[in-house]
Design a protein around this motif. Structure first.
Motif, short mmCIF file in Angstrom:
data_model
loop_
_atom_site.label_atom_id
_atom_site.label_comp_id
_atom_site.label_asym_id
_atom_site.label_seq_id
_atom_site.Cartn_x
_atom_site.Cartn_y
_atom_site.Cartn_z
N VAL A 217 1.06 -1.34 0.18
CA VAL A 217 -0.46 0.43 0.15
C VAL A 217 0.62 1.48 0.23
CG1 VAL A 217 -1.45 -0.79 1.42
CG2 VAL A 217 -0.73 -0.38 2.68
N ALA A 218 1.26 1.07 -0.58
CA ALA A 218 2.91 2.64 -0.32
C ALA A 218 3.34 2.93 -1.60
CB ALA A 218 4.26 2.54 0.78
N PHE A 219 3.69 4.54 -1.96
CA PHE A 219 4.50 5.06 -3.10
C PHE A 219 4.81 5.87 -2.65
CE2 PHE A 219 3.60 9.25 -5.60
CZ PHE A 219 4.29 8.23 -6.88
N GLN A 220 5.98 6.32 -3.08
CA GLN A 220 7.16 7.37 -3.75
C GLN A 220 7.32 7.95 -4.21
OE1 GLN A 220 11.33 6.61 -2.38
NE2 GLN A 220 10.67 7.07 -0.63
N GLY A 221 6.91 8.74 -3.84
CA GLY A 221 7.09 9.94 -5.03
C GLY A 221 8.84 11.46 -5.10
N ARG A 222 9.41 11.00 -5.76
CA ARG A 222 10.91 12.00 -5.99
C ARG A 222 11.19 13.02 -6.85
NH1 ARG A 222 16.28 10.00 -3.12
NH2 ARG A 222 15.13 8.19 -1.51
N TRP A 223 10.71 14.18 -6.54
CA TRP A 223 11.04 15.48 -7.81
C TRP A 223 12.68 15.74 -7.70
CZ3 TRP A 223 7.16 13.66 -5.24
CH2 TRP A 223 5.99 13.38 -5.89
N GLU A 224 13.35 15.92 -8.93
CA GLU A 224 14.56 15.96 -8.82
C GLU A 224 14.93 17.52 -9.78
OE1 GLU A 224 16.59 13.34 -10.27
OE2 GLU A 224 16.16 11.17 -8.53
N GLY A 225 15.34 18.17 -9.72
CA GLY A 225 15.87 19.21 -10.32
C GLY A 225 17.70 19.26 -10.69
N ARG A 227 20.29 20.18 -9.18
CA ARG A 227 21.13 20.01 -7.34
C ARG A 227 21.07 18.80 -7.18
NH1 ARG A 227 21.79 26.29 -5.72
NH2 ARG A 227 22.56 26.98 -7.79
N GLY A 228 20.04 18.56 -8.09
CA GLY A 228 19.36 17.08 -7.88
C GLY A 228 18.22 16.60 -6.58
N LEU A 229 18.36 15.42 -5.76
CA LEU A 229 16.65 16.04 -5.19
C LEU A 229 15.96 17.32 -4.26
CD1 LEU A 229 14.35 13.86 -3.84
CD2 LEU A 229 15.26 14.12 -1.90
N THR A 230 14.55 17.32 -4.97
CA THR A 230 13.97 18.47 -4.22
C THR A 230 12.62 18.45 -2.98
OG1 THR A 230 12.38 18.68 -6.07
CG2 THR A 230 14.59 20.56 -6.78
N LEU A 231 12.00 16.79 -3.65
CA LEU A 231 11.65 17.16 -2.50
C LEU A 231 11.14 15.44 -2.95
CD1 LEU A 231 8.80 17.36 -0.90
CD2 LEU A 231 7.35 17.35 -3.10
N CYS A 232 10.63 14.42 -1.78
CA CYS A 232 10.86 13.14 -1.75
C CYS A 232 9.42 13.12 -0.30
CB CYS A 232 11.63 12.14 -1.14
SG CYS A 232 11.13 10.29 -0.71
N VAL A 233 8.27 12.35 -0.92
CA VAL A 233 7.53 11.82 -0.31
C VAL A 233 7.03 10.43 -0.78
CG1 VAL A 233 4.71 12.32 -0.30
CG2 VAL A 233 6.31 14.31 -1.48
N THR A 234 6.66 9.76 0.65
CA THR A 234 6.38 8.55 0.89
C THR A 234 4.99 8.11 1.68
OG1 THR A 234 8.80 7.70 1.20
CG2 THR A 234 7.27 6.73 1.68
N ILE A 235 4.06 7.97 1.01
CA ILE A 235 2.88 7.74 1.44
C ILE A 235 1.96 6.34 1.43
CG2 ILE A 235 1.72 8.41 -1.03
CD1 ILE A 235 -0.18 9.81 0.40
N TRP A 236 1.20 6.38 2.73
CA TRP A 236 0.89 4.73 2.56
C TRP A 236 -0.51 4.87 2.66
CZ3 TRP A 236 5.57 6.02 4.99
CH2 TRP A 236 6.27 5.28 5.24
N PHE A 237 -1.20 4.20 2.10
CA PHE A 237 -2.85 4.51 2.14
C PHE A 237 -3.33 3.64 2.83
CE2 PHE A 237 -1.27 6.16 -2.43
CZ PHE A 237 -2.05 7.70 -1.56
#
Length: 330
Positions: A217-225, A227-237
């Motif tokens: 039930v888990a998803f992880q989104g990573r956004w990168e610019g 210079r590298g990682l700008t945001l990581c969201v790990t979510i469990w439904f």
């Protein structure tokens, strides 16, 4: 199709650690009521019923480091053993409350319905270079499968979140590559920042984003610019039952000159509306699937992840491969 395979052997976040204090806390996981409480041995979790007459222990109280059932006053230690039966001599340790696996990590209480499983969660950014915060969302009327399908699907954002994340009539070219593993998959999107005002406000230039499914039930989104990682969201439904979920999300951002609380406030401010939009859409999906007696899914040319999600959801392994790149317009 009901709850995902292996839901009883995975670790799921159910409460912020600060939410479990002197009073028992009631939760529901995969249709099983549970109670969280702190006693003499620390944090404990039981199935929410007294072994005597099935009274909900979450209605009880903690006294002298033990959880006391309000019906007949039976008192239980952290390991579930009955330590006292008022009016009777001696303890009855053979009479036990049903324990649930419980662990505190990253500022959150995790439970596992099968108590002897190793504690494993998706890998998340750690260390002094990152700021973090948790968003414990309110329960939502949704099927867990639809919530996973929704978060993995970029195309709904042009419509459900038109103007916030993407813009329906102002699309940009995106390159999608899919890496398939035996026990999960990850989609990578090479693109510039989305045109929605939330994306433009919170992000700088984007080089790519990645979304990975960690069953069940888990998803992880990573956004990168650049210079590298700008945001990581790990979510469990986390499924409370077949028709309700309780999402928990951990947000990680690189440390910057601005204070962490300001970043958190801005993310919450902008995402609040997006979360409500998704919750409303998922409620409509759940209700309409119920009206028609069950789901009927039709796959379009962009639904490259749906079959993989379904197989993993049902507990079936995938064949490792790389697919793409594919051209998309989002």
């Amino acid at each position: 199709m009901k709850l995902p395979a292996h839901i009883d052997t995975t670790w799921l976040p159910v409460a912020l650690d600060r939410q479990v204090g002197k009073k028992p806390v009631k939760r529901e996981v995969a249709g099983i009521p549970i109670v969280l409480w702190r006693g003499a041995e620390g944090l404990s979790a039981f199935r929410d019923r007294c072994p005597h007459r099935n009274y909900p222990l979450s209605q009880g109280r903690v006294e002298a480091g033990r959880l006391v059932c309000p019906y007949h006053g039976w008192a239980f230690r952290g390991d579930g053993a009955c330590a006292d039966i008022p009016g009777c001599a001696g303890a009855a340790t053979r009479l036990k409350a049903e324990t649930v696996g419980v662990c505190e990590a990253f500022g959150v209480v995790f439970v596992c319905l099968t108590g002897n499983m190793p504690f494993v969660v998706p890998p998340m950014p750690e260390g002094p270079d990152y700021d973090h915060f948790w968003w414990a969302m309110k329960p939502e009327a949704a099927r867990v499968y639809d919530a996973l399908d929704n978060v993995l699907d970029p195309f709904h954002t042009n419509f459900i979140h038109d103007g916030y994340i993407r813009v329906k009539h102002r699309r940009q070219r995106v390159e999608q590559t899919i890496d398939v593993f035996e026990d999960g998959f990850e989609a990578t999107y090479v693109q510039d920042t989305d045109h929605g005002w939330m994306s433009r406000t919170l992000e700088g230039p984007r080089t790519r984003s990645r979304g990975r499914y960690f069953p069940p039930v888990a998803f992880q989104g990573r956004w990168e610019g650049p210079r590298g990682l700008t945001l990581c969201v790990t979510i469990w439904f986390v499924p409370e039952n077949e028709g309700m979920i309780r999402p928990f999300a951990r947000f990680s951002t690189p440390k910057s000159k601005g204070p962490a609380w300001l970043k958190e406030a801005l993310i919450r401010l902008f995402l609040f509306r997006v979360i409500d939009q998704d919750a409303d859409a998922l409620r409509h999906l759940r209700d309409n699937i119920g009206r028609f007696g069950g789901p009927r899914f039709g796959a379009g040319p962009a639904d490259r992840l749906s079959d993989k999600l379904m197989r993993l959801y049902l507990g079936q392994p995938l064949t490792p491969e790389r697919l793409g790149p594919f051209e998309m317009w989002l």
